[in-house]
Design a protein around this motif. Sequence first.
Motif, short mmCIF file in Angstrom:
data_model
loop_
_atom_site.label_atom_id
_atom_site.label_comp_id
_atom_site.label_asym_id
_atom_site.label_seq_id
_atom_site.Cartn_x
_atom_site.Cartn_y
_atom_site.Cartn_z
N VAL A 1 48.13 35.09 35.97
CA VAL A 1 46.92 35.91 35.91
C VAL A 1 45.68 35.12 36.33
N LYS A 2 45.04 35.63 37.37
CA LYS A 2 43.73 35.12 37.79
C LYS A 2 42.77 36.28 37.59
N LYS A 3 42.31 36.44 36.36
CA LYS A 3 41.54 37.61 35.94
C LYS A 3 40.38 37.92 36.88
N ASN A 4 40.36 39.17 37.29
CA ASN A 4 39.30 39.73 38.14
C ASN A 4 39.16 39.06 39.49
N ALA A 5 40.04 38.13 39.83
CA ALA A 5 39.95 37.44 41.11
C ALA A 5 41.09 37.81 42.05
N GLU A 6 42.25 38.10 41.48
CA GLU A 6 43.43 38.36 42.29
C GLU A 6 44.38 39.26 41.52
N LEU A 7 45.00 40.20 42.23
CA LEU A 7 45.97 41.08 41.60
C LEU A 7 47.30 40.34 41.48
N ALA A 8 47.78 40.17 40.25
CA ALA A 8 49.05 39.49 40.01
C ALA A 8 50.19 40.46 40.33
N PRO B 1 45.73 54.16 26.11
CA PRO B 1 44.40 54.28 26.75
C PRO B 1 43.91 52.96 27.36
N THR B 2 44.28 51.84 26.76
CA THR B 2 43.86 50.55 27.31
C THR B 2 44.49 50.33 28.68
N ILE B 3 45.76 50.61 28.80
CA ILE B 3 46.46 50.43 30.08
C ILE B 3 45.85 51.35 31.13
N ARG B 4 45.60 52.61 30.77
CA ARG B 4 44.99 53.54 31.74
C ARG B 4 43.62 53.03 32.19
N SER B 5 42.83 52.55 31.26
CA SER B 5 41.50 52.03 31.59
C SER B 5 41.58 50.80 32.49
N GLU B 6 42.49 49.90 32.18
CA GLU B 6 42.66 48.71 33.00
C GLU B 6 43.14 49.07 34.40
N GLU C 1 42.46 51.81 36.03
CA GLU C 1 41.31 52.34 36.77
C GLU C 1 40.44 51.20 37.29
N PHE C 2 40.24 50.19 36.47
CA PHE C 2 39.48 49.02 36.90
C PHE C 2 40.16 48.34 38.08
N LEU C 3 41.47 48.09 37.96
CA LEU C 3 42.21 47.41 39.02
C LEU C 3 42.22 48.24 40.30
N ARG C 4 42.36 49.54 40.16
CA ARG C 4 42.35 50.43 41.32
C ARG C 4 41.02 50.33 42.06
N GLY C 5 39.94 50.19 41.33
CA GLY C 5 38.62 50.10 41.92
C GLY C 5 38.30 48.75 42.52
N HIS C 6 38.97 47.70 42.05
CA HIS C 6 38.66 46.35 42.50
C HIS C 6 39.67 45.74 43.47
N PRO D 1 42.24 46.86 46.50
CA PRO D 1 42.73 47.92 47.38
C PRO D 1 44.25 48.08 47.37
N GLY D 2 45.00 47.04 47.09
CA GLY D 2 46.45 47.11 47.12
C GLY D 2 47.07 47.60 45.82
N PHE D 3 46.25 47.96 44.83
CA PHE D 3 46.81 48.33 43.53
C PHE D 3 47.70 49.56 43.59
N ASP D 4 47.28 50.59 44.30
CA ASP D 4 48.09 51.82 44.36
C ASP D 4 49.46 51.56 44.96
N ASP D 5 49.52 50.76 46.01
CA ASP D 5 50.81 50.41 46.61
C ASP D 5 51.67 49.63 45.61
N TYR D 6 51.05 48.69 44.93
CA TYR D 6 51.74 47.90 43.91
C TYR D 6 52.27 48.81 42.80
N ALA D 7 51.43 49.75 42.35
CA ALA D 7 51.82 50.66 41.27
C ALA D 7 53.00 51.54 41.67
N LYS D 8 53.15 51.83 42.95
CA LYS D 8 54.29 52.63 43.42
C LYS D 8 55.58 51.82 43.35
N ARG D 9 55.47 50.51 43.48
CA ARG D 9 56.67 49.64 43.51
C ARG D 9 57.09 49.14 42.14
#
Length: 144
Positions: free
Chosen positions: A16-23, A69-74, A76-81, A83-91
């Motif tokens: 985890v590199k918080k707020n810097a890179e999607l793990a 609710p915490t996971i959903r909120s996080e 949304e944050f990751l999705r906004g920060h 760009p590759g989050f949606d693709d990652y979430a599909k996998r």
Amino acid sequence: MVGPGVWLRAYASGYVKKNAELAVTGPYAHTRNPLYLGSMLIAFGFAGASRSVWIFLALAILFALIYAPTIRSEEEFLRGHFPGFDDYAKRVPRLLPRITAAPAAAGEGGVFSRALYFQHREYNALLGAVAIYAVLALRIYFSR
């Protein structure tokens, strides 16, 4: 379940590199929330040791009320920060892990960092588990 939970949290914290890179590698290639999954394994492991259905049910309700609710909120944050989050979430599934690691997309990567493990102070989960085991052992010893 406690031991695997502590291990999973330790392993995940090194990616985890918080707020810097999607793990997306290591345990994050199996589940999007390995830290929460590790916490659940620890908690349900101790709940199982208590042999109390009520403690187990209370934990299940608390985790559902707090983590959902915490996971959903996080997310949304990751999705906004990132760009590759949606693709990652599909996998990669949200919580229950896939057996094989999801393939990383081009440019995604990362390896375990011992420095990150210490930076995130994840050793506290190990120390907490050891302390609880020690209290349980003392209780058993002195209840004879």
